[in-house]
Design a protein around this motif. Structure first.
Motif, short mmCIF file in Angstrom:
data_model
loop_
_atom_site.label_atom_id
_atom_site.label_comp_id
_atom_site.label_asym_id
_atom_site.label_seq_id
_atom_site.Cartn_x
_atom_site.Cartn_y
_atom_site.Cartn_z
N LYS A 1 0.81 -1.22 0.00
CA LYS A 1 0.00 0.00 0.00
C LYS A 1 0.84 1.27 0.00
N SER A 2 2.09 1.16 0.37
CA SER A 2 2.95 2.34 0.45
C SER A 2 3.81 2.55 -0.80
N ASP A 3 3.64 1.70 -1.82
CA ASP A 3 4.46 1.78 -3.03
C ASP A 3 4.12 3.05 -3.81
N PRO A 4 5.03 4.03 -3.87
CA PRO A 4 4.72 5.29 -4.56
C PRO A 4 4.75 5.18 -6.08
N SER A 5 5.21 4.06 -6.61
CA SER A 5 5.29 3.93 -8.06
C SER A 5 3.96 3.50 -8.70
N ILE A 6 3.01 3.09 -7.86
CA ILE A 6 1.69 2.72 -8.37
C ILE A 6 0.76 3.91 -8.18
N TRP A 7 0.20 4.39 -9.28
CA TRP A 7 -0.71 5.53 -9.22
C TRP A 7 -2.15 5.03 -9.27
N ALA A 8 -3.08 5.89 -8.89
CA ALA A 8 -4.49 5.52 -8.90
C ALA A 8 -5.34 6.68 -9.42
N ILE A 9 -6.34 6.32 -10.19
CA ILE A 9 -7.39 7.25 -10.61
C ILE A 9 -8.59 6.93 -9.74
N THR A 10 -9.00 7.87 -8.91
CA THR A 10 -10.04 7.57 -7.93
C THR A 10 -11.36 8.28 -8.19
N CYS A 11 -11.35 9.30 -9.02
CA CYS A 11 -12.57 10.07 -9.24
C CYS A 11 -12.50 10.73 -10.61
N VAL A 12 -13.60 10.66 -11.35
CA VAL A 12 -13.67 11.35 -12.64
C VAL A 12 -15.12 11.77 -12.85
N PHE A 13 -15.33 13.05 -13.13
CA PHE A 13 -16.70 13.49 -13.37
C PHE A 13 -16.73 14.73 -14.25
N THR A 14 -17.88 14.92 -14.86
CA THR A 14 -18.13 16.03 -15.77
C THR A 14 -19.32 16.83 -15.23
N ARG A 15 -19.24 18.13 -15.37
CA ARG A 15 -20.33 19.00 -14.92
C ARG A 15 -21.64 18.69 -15.63
N THR A 16 -22.73 18.88 -14.91
CA THR A 16 -24.04 18.80 -15.52
C THR A 16 -24.12 19.77 -16.69
N GLY A 17 -24.70 19.32 -17.78
CA GLY A 17 -24.80 20.15 -18.97
C GLY A 17 -23.73 19.87 -19.99
#
Length: 201
Positions: free
Chosen positions: A110-126
């Motif tokens: 869990k502490s490995d800094p070489s692994i990245w994560a995408i945790t949230c992605v969103f687009t505005r209403t409209g």
């Protein structure tokens, strides 16, 4: 669709970020702090203004020379329209302690800094339905690669046609948008949640 550009959040402004997060609803309340809470912290213990301050600090918004940032911002014809959180997985302290999806059935450091994560992605209403979230995910993958990541992960929710999905559920994104960016399923810890990953050579 118009002129879509995606920038590291430190090359944007706090005001533009808040245009995307809005003034009400789950995104505004969260300020992308769900996976950042320190031990013993809870949303009820500090106001949204503090969460907003932390997000501004984490993004380095307004500082193009910042050494790191916590996400990307999408602009459509210079209008801020979307957000994607991406950075080293080890920076998500709350996720390491409280979330089961990324770790179930896997032996990950869990502490490995070489692994990245995408945790949230969103687009505005409209502005939804224009491919902006897909573009953000693709840009996030390349941002992680450029940042020296050995791999990038995501934890999308499996959607069912016709089912009502809330923002709280859909903020990790869908498998389709990650598959389009080259991530593949590496674990299916729960019926509606996947772990998807792309390793970089």
């Amino acid at each position: 669709m118009g002129d879509l550009t995606i920038r590291p959040a430190n090359e944007t402004t706090p005001g533009d970020i808040q245009v995307v997060f809005g003034t009400r609803g789950s995104a505004c309340d969260c300020q992308c702090q769900r996976y950042k809470l320190a031990r013993g912290e809870a949303f009820g213990k500090f106001p949204v203004e503090e969460r907003r301050r932390r997000l501004e600090e984490q993004t380095g918004a307004g500082d193009p020379d910042a050494e790191a940032t916590s996400g990307l911002l999408a602009y459509l014809d210079r209008e801020p329209v979307g957000w994607c959180a991406v950075e080293p997985r080890a920076n998500y302290h709350g996720m390491a302690r409280n979330q089961k999806v990324p770790w179930a059935g896997r032996t990950e450091d869990k502490s490995d800094p070489s692994i990245w994560a995408i945790t949230c992605v969103f687009t505005r209403t409209g502005f939804r339905g224009k491919g902006i979230a897909h573009a953000l995910v693709a840009a996030a993958v390349e941002h992680a690669r450029a940042g020296g990541a050995a791999a990038v992960e995501a934890y999308p929710i499996v959607t069912t046609p016709g089912a009502r999905i809330t923002w709280d559920e859909i903020h990790p994104g869908t498998p389709q948008m990650y598959a389009a960016a080259g991530l593949v399923e590496v674990a299916h810890p729960f019926p509606r949640r996947l772990v998807m990953r792309r390793d970089f050579p």
